[in-house]
Design an enzyme around this catalytic site. Structure first.
Site, short mmCIF file in Angstrom:
data_model
loop_
_atom_site.label_atom_id
_atom_site.label_comp_id
_atom_site.label_asym_id
_atom_site.label_seq_id
_atom_site.Cartn_x
_atom_site.Cartn_y
_atom_site.Cartn_z
N PRO A 168 18.73 33.29 49.83
CA PRO A 168 18.07 32.33 48.92
C PRO A 168 19.06 31.57 48.04
O PRO A 168 19.98 32.14 47.46
CB PRO A 168 17.16 33.22 48.08
CG PRO A 168 16.84 34.37 49.00
CD PRO A 168 18.12 34.62 49.75
N CYS A 169 18.81 30.27 47.94
CA CYS A 169 19.76 29.37 47.27
C CYS A 169 19.30 28.88 45.90
O CYS A 169 20.05 28.22 45.20
CB CYS A 169 20.02 28.16 48.16
SG CYS A 169 18.55 27.11 48.39
N GLN A 170 18.08 29.21 45.50
CA GLN A 170 17.52 28.59 44.30
C GLN A 170 18.41 28.76 43.06
O GLN A 170 18.49 27.86 42.23
CB GLN A 170 16.13 29.17 44.00
CG GLN A 170 15.09 28.79 45.03
CD GLN A 170 15.01 29.77 46.18
OE1 GLN A 170 15.95 30.48 46.51
NE2 GLN A 170 13.86 29.80 46.83
N LEU A 174 21.63 28.98 42.98
CA LEU A 174 22.93 28.35 43.18
C LEU A 174 22.84 26.83 43.24
O LEU A 174 23.83 26.14 43.01
CB LEU A 174 23.56 28.83 44.50
CG LEU A 174 23.71 30.33 44.67
CD1 LEU A 174 24.21 30.65 46.07
CD2 LEU A 174 24.63 30.92 43.62
#
Length: 172
Positions: free
Chosen positions: A70-72, A74
């Protein structure tokens, strides 16, 4: 080569790797809708739910581990909670899987925000402590014919054996 897919979503990695000749051995995805899509397209592939609850000693061994954690936390568009944020903090679960399974190759995708400050250092440090070297680049979707830019970081990690380095050289 057999592949284990983390954070599988609706199977984008899986479809691409399968079309390139890889065999999808199992998938990890917590979202019920995504699980239904995966079940439709890969009905005979073992699926696991919450990555935090998996006992990796019971999971079949694979040659490659892939996934975009999950990138949220970053993303430049997000609140920038960082690699230990609620969602992006699942990177530590990715590392737990790597250390337990010891695949020859690891394929990671994430947002360009991963390259900033300590985040990429953490990823590379965790991989190095686990016995892996890595190559990475930031590539736009438009470089592959998509009508939009959508930059993404792609990282290929490999064990420190000479045959793995030779395989990674093909992607330079």
């Amino acid at each position: 080569m057999k592949v284990g897919s983390l954070f599988a979503g609706i199977g984008g990695f899986d479809l691409g790797l399968e079309r390139a000749g890889f065999e999808i051995a199992w998938q990890v995805e917590i979202d019920p809708y995504c699980q239904r899509v995966l079940a439709k397209h890969w009905p005979h592939v073992q699926r696991y739910g919450d990555i935090r609850a998996i006992d990796w000693a019971t999971v079949p061994r694979i040659d490659m581990l892939c996934g975009g954690f999950p990138c949220q936390d970053l993303s430049f568009a997000g609140k920038r909670a960082g690699i230990d944020g609620e969602r992006s903090g699942l990177w530590s679960e990715y590392v737990r899987a790597i250390r337990a399974l010891r695949p020859r190759y690891i394929l990671v995708e994430n947002v360009p925000g991963l390259l900033t400050n300590q985040y990429m250092g953490r990823v590379l440090g965790d991989l190095a402590q686990s016995g892996y070297d890595a190559e990475w680049d930031c590539l736009p979707a438009s470089a592959f014919g998509a009508p939009h830019r959508r930059d993404r970081v792609w990282l290929v990690a490999y064990t420190w054996s000479s045959d793995a380095r030779g395989w990674a050289e093909q992607f330079k």
